[in-house]
Design an enzyme around this catalytic site. Sequence first.
Site, PDB file in Angstrom:
ATOM      1  N   THR A  52      -0.665   0.516   6.332  1.00 50.53           N
ATOM      2  CA  THR A  52      -0.306  -0.439   5.288  1.00 50.53           C
ATOM      3  C   THR A  52      -0.263  -1.817   5.910  1.00 50.53           C
ATOM      4  O   THR A  52       0.349  -2.006   6.960  1.00 50.53           O
ATOM      5  CB  THR A  52       1.056  -0.108   4.645  1.00 50.53           C
ATOM      6  OG1 THR A  52       1.427  -1.201   3.785  1.00 50.53           O
ATOM      7  CG2 THR A  52       2.152   0.151   5.642  1.00 50.53           C
ATOM      8  N   GLY A  53      -0.922  -2.759   5.284  1.00 50.65           N
ATOM      9  CA  GLY A  53      -0.915  -4.090   5.853  1.00 50.65           C
ATOM     10  C   GLY A  53      -2.080  -4.899   5.359  1.00 50.65           C
ATOM     11  O   GLY A  53      -2.681  -4.581   4.329  1.00 50.65           O
ATOM     12  N   ARG A  89     -13.093  -7.538  -3.890  1.00 50.92           N
ATOM     13  CA  ARG A  89     -12.604  -7.356  -2.505  1.00 50.92           C
ATOM     14  C   ARG A  89     -12.096  -5.921  -2.327  1.00 50.92           C
ATOM     15  O   ARG A  89     -11.318  -5.412  -3.123  1.00 50.92           O
ATOM     16  CB  ARG A  89     -11.493  -8.368  -2.229  1.00 50.92           C
ATOM     17  CG  ARG A  89     -10.865  -8.246  -0.817  1.00 50.92           C
ATOM     18  CD  ARG A  89      -9.626  -7.393  -0.833  1.00 50.92           C
ATOM     19  NE  ARG A  89      -8.938  -7.391   0.457  1.00 50.92           N
ATOM     20  CZ  ARG A  89      -7.936  -6.580   0.764  1.00 50.92           C
ATOM     21  NH1 ARG A  89      -7.492  -5.713  -0.127  1.00 50.92           N
ATOM     22  NH2 ARG A  89      -7.371  -6.632   1.936  1.00 50.92           N
ATOM     23  N   VAL A  90     -12.535  -5.277  -1.270  1.00 53.40           N
ATOM     24  CA  VAL A  90     -12.052  -3.935  -0.951  1.00 53.40           C
ATOM     25  C   VAL A  90     -11.331  -4.016   0.396  1.00 53.40           C
ATOM     26  O   VAL A  90     -11.837  -4.652   1.327  1.00 53.40           O
ATOM     27  CB  VAL A  90     -13.221  -2.927  -0.886  1.00 53.40           C
ATOM     28  CG1 VAL A  90     -12.742  -1.569  -0.399  1.00 53.40           C
ATOM     29  CG2 VAL A  90     -13.881  -2.803  -2.255  1.00 53.40           C
ATOM     30  N   GLY A  91     -10.179  -3.399   0.485  1.00 48.67           N
ATOM     31  CA  GLY A  91      -9.403  -3.425   1.724  1.00 48.67           C
ATOM     32  C   GLY A  91      -9.639  -2.199   2.579  1.00 48.67           C
ATOM     33  O   GLY A  91     -10.638  -1.485   2.428  1.00 48.67           O
ATOM     34  N   ASP A  92      -8.698  -1.935   3.444  1.00 48.28           N
ATOM     35  CA  ASP A  92      -8.824  -0.829   4.406  1.00 48.28           C
ATOM     36  C   ASP A  92      -8.491   0.541   3.798  1.00 48.28           C
ATOM     37  O   ASP A  92      -8.954   1.574   4.289  1.00 48.28           O
ATOM     38  CB  ASP A  92      -7.871  -1.047   5.588  1.00 48.28           C
ATOM     39  CG  ASP A  92      -6.411  -1.081   5.118  1.00 48.28           C
ATOM     40  OD1 ASP A  92      -6.105  -1.868   4.195  1.00 48.28           O
ATOM     41  OD2 ASP A  92      -5.587  -0.303   5.635  1.00 48.28           O
ATOM     42  N   GLY A 135      -5.457  -5.647   5.012  1.00 46.98           N
ATOM     43  CA  GLY A 135      -6.565  -4.720   5.176  1.00 46.98           C
ATOM     44  C   GLY A 135      -7.658  -5.182   6.110  1.00 46.98           C
ATOM     45  O   GLY A 135      -8.237  -4.380   6.849  1.00 46.98           O
ATOM     46  N   THR A 162       0.924  -1.126   0.000  1.00 44.06           N
ATOM     47  CA  THR A 162       0.000   0.000   0.000  1.00 44.06           C
ATOM     48  C   THR A 162       0.958   1.168   0.000  1.00 44.06           C
ATOM     49  O   THR A 162       2.087   1.018   0.462  1.00 44.06           O
ATOM     50  CB  THR A 162      -0.815   0.039   1.313  1.00 44.06           C
ATOM     51  OG1 THR A 162      -1.643  -1.109   1.401  1.00 44.06           O
ATOM     52  CG2 THR A 162      -1.695   1.266   1.402  1.00 44.06           C
TER      53      THR A 162
HETATM   54  N1  GLY Z   1      -3.816  -2.499   3.023  1.00 43.48           N
HETATM   55  C1  GLY Z   1      -4.118  -2.791   1.703  1.00 43.48           C
HETATM   56  C2  GLY Z   1      -5.169  -3.777   1.534  1.00 43.48           C
HETATM   57  O1  GLY Z   1      -5.361  -4.647   2.361  1.00 43.48           O
HETATM   58  O2  GLY Z   1      -5.852  -3.735   0.536  1.00 43.48           O
END
Ligand code: GLY
Length: 313
Positions: free
Chosen positions: A233-234, A210-213, A236, A182
Amino acid sequence: MSSQLNYSLMVHGGAGALDNVKDDKTAMRYLESIRTILEHGREVMELGGSALQAVETCASLLEDDPVFNAGCGSVLNEHGKVEMDAAIMDGRDLSAGAVAAVDNIANPIQLARMVMTESEHVMLIAEGAMRFADHCEVKRVPEDYFYTPDRIEQLKQARRKGKIMLDHDDTEADSEDQKYGTIGAIAMDPYGNLAAATSTGGIVNKRLGRVGDSPIIGAGVYADNETCAVSATGYGEDFMRTVIAKTISDYIMIMGLDAEQGTQAGIEYLSRKVTGRGGVIVIDKHGNCSSGFTTKKMIHGWIQHGGETFCRF
Ligand code: GLY
């Protein structure tokens, strides 16, 4: 170089084991990019730009560098396609803009900013976001803009491992050989305004849709002039479940903590509650910079109070 102006700026380029950084040359490649991008951010500040302008500039440059998982370097999903997420937030009034599951856009962070400034919404996704991009006359880039040899190889590896990155029960050993990519940028300008930006291609071999954080306000990004600016970053899912960016802001607000104490409290919460994998960068309302991560490394750099530029893993 250091400045008379009191501004602070931090960027990150992903967290993980970063086992691909096996030699000094690769390490230097990452660190030089982070340093150059911070210097561009410095220039924005020195020329009187706002924290918001600085984070948009830095995030765009990170999206333009294929070594980072965002923009042109985005990882591929289970269908070998790019789906990107991004968000930006202005700490002056909590205004925010986000896009999720977008493709064919070189700089999703700029589209996120347009959602903030040109629409009455906070988040647009997929086809709706792309139609909005057309409405704003954002140029579409062809698919091959994104397909770097590294990303294609990474997807092949993830498929060989049996879609490990999609399973929530993947082992730490399996997940640690991934870079949880990220990119993010946070800033405090000389007027004391905070801003944050986060952008990503997500996770290798992720499910379609899929949507992350990263585009979720309060999870992967947050900025409030009363507390701090945060970019995460990580993995999500861990950050969404802990609403980590807002949690850190709340720790700072309620317990009267500074950036370092707030970061420590947030990382402790992330580890204790969900064994979270990744890291955060944080600037508090006084311009103090801090970072914390649970992975072996996190690529990041900072300029604190207009001082020297530092970069490290
Ligand atoms: N932190 C990025 C994701 O999980 O999409």
